[in-house]
Design an enzyme around this catalytic site. Sequence first.
Site, PDB file in Angstrom:
ATOM      1  N   TRP A 241       0.828  -1.213   0.000  1.00 18.04           N
ATOM      2  CA  TRP A 241       0.000   0.000   0.000  1.00 18.04           C
ATOM      3  C   TRP A 241       0.861   1.262   0.000  1.00 18.04           C
ATOM      4  O   TRP A 241       0.633   2.187  -0.785  1.00 18.04           O
ATOM      5  CB  TRP A 241      -0.934   0.005   1.207  1.00 18.04           C
ATOM      6  CG  TRP A 241      -1.774   1.250   1.301  1.00 18.04           C
ATOM      7  CD1 TRP A 241      -2.980   1.470   0.690  1.00 18.04           C
ATOM      8  CD2 TRP A 241      -1.464   2.456   2.015  1.00 18.04           C
ATOM      9  NE1 TRP A 241      -3.445   2.734   0.988  1.00 18.04           N
ATOM     10  CE2 TRP A 241      -2.536   3.359   1.800  1.00 18.04           C
ATOM     11  CE3 TRP A 241      -0.399   2.855   2.819  1.00 18.04           C
ATOM     12  CZ2 TRP A 241      -2.559   4.644   2.347  1.00 18.04           C
ATOM     13  CZ3 TRP A 241      -0.421   4.136   3.372  1.00 18.04           C
ATOM     14  CH2 TRP A 241      -1.492   5.008   3.138  1.00 18.04           C
TER      15      TRP A 241
ATOM     16  N   ALA B 245      -6.276  -2.878  -1.989  1.00 22.83           N
ATOM     17  CA  ALA B 245      -6.464  -3.136  -0.561  1.00 22.83           C
ATOM     18  C   ALA B 245      -6.719  -1.859   0.235  1.00 22.83           C
ATOM     19  O   ALA B 245      -6.912  -1.917   1.459  1.00 22.83           O
ATOM     20  CB  ALA B 245      -5.243  -3.859   0.007  1.00 22.83           C
ATOM     21  N   ASP B 246      -6.749  -0.711  -0.442  1.00 22.12           N
ATOM     22  CA  ASP B 246      -6.950   0.565   0.248  1.00 22.12           C
ATOM     23  C   ASP B 246      -8.395   0.657   0.754  1.00 22.12           C
ATOM     24  O   ASP B 246      -9.353   0.548  -0.020  1.00 22.12           O
ATOM     25  CB  ASP B 246      -6.653   1.727  -0.700  1.00 22.12           C
ATOM     26  CG  ASP B 246      -6.826   3.069  -0.025  1.00 22.12           C
ATOM     27  OD1 ASP B 246      -5.886   3.515   0.664  1.00 22.12           O
ATOM     28  OD2 ASP B 246      -7.917   3.671  -0.169  1.00 22.12           O
ATOM     29  N   LEU B 247      -8.554   0.891   2.053  1.00 23.77           N
ATOM     30  CA  LEU B 247      -9.888   0.904   2.653  1.00 23.77           C
ATOM     31  C   LEU B 247     -10.756   2.031   2.117  1.00 23.77           C
ATOM     32  O   LEU B 247     -11.960   1.863   1.926  1.00 23.77           O
ATOM     33  CB  LEU B 247      -9.763   1.010   4.176  1.00 23.77           C
ATOM     34  CG  LEU B 247      -9.077  -0.174   4.873  1.00 23.77           C
ATOM     35  CD1 LEU B 247      -9.008   0.062   6.372  1.00 23.77           C
ATOM     36  CD2 LEU B 247      -9.808  -1.483   4.568  1.00 23.77           C
TER      37      LEU B 247
END
Length: 209
Positions: free
Chosen positions: A138, A157-159
């Site tokens: 990330w 995968a970044d929220l």
Amino acid sequence: MKIYPTPDYWDEAKIALKKRDKTLKKIIDSYHGETMALRGDAFFTLARSITGQQISVKAADSVWKKLQKGVGNITPDIIANTDSSILRSCGLSTQKVLYLHALANHFLENKKRIKHWPKMTDQDIIDELTGIKGIGRWTAEMFLIFGLGRPDVFPIADLGLLKGIYRHYNKGKKMPVHEVSALGERWQPWRTVATWYLWRALDPLPVAY
């Protein structure tokens, strides 16, 4: 106040994305005149990305401002020679202090190597950066986006990105990874730009590293 440049591909990317995605068109049009800013400072971008790991954009901005006030210019020399207690007093966890010191030392010990980063592929840069303590995929992706301005980065995968996708493409409900990936493929080769606008629609402050 220093003005940072916009990637030269930005307008072309907006036009292409708006033509192929009606949802994204609405979001892009809602932020007319707003663009991503390139820092052009590798250490600054990576240090800020480490600061922002696993916390909100607002919280990361607050810690970063305290860090700037506490140490002044954010450079490898200054961070490497700043005592851990001072960095912790700025709101950084003990773990993030270790990561920043590791990053600073890497920059000081690999000056020639770092100059070649702009010529390397995205994956080669990710492979090198993830070899530094505290830098995962990330953080490396944030560097590709904000440090090098690479146009087709998709930090799956970044929220924040996932939250934006769920909200605008699935009525707020989670989606399987393969569906998110397929959506990203629709935005190639401009996934960086699509990602930035989804972030922008989510946070009151523009995401910047």
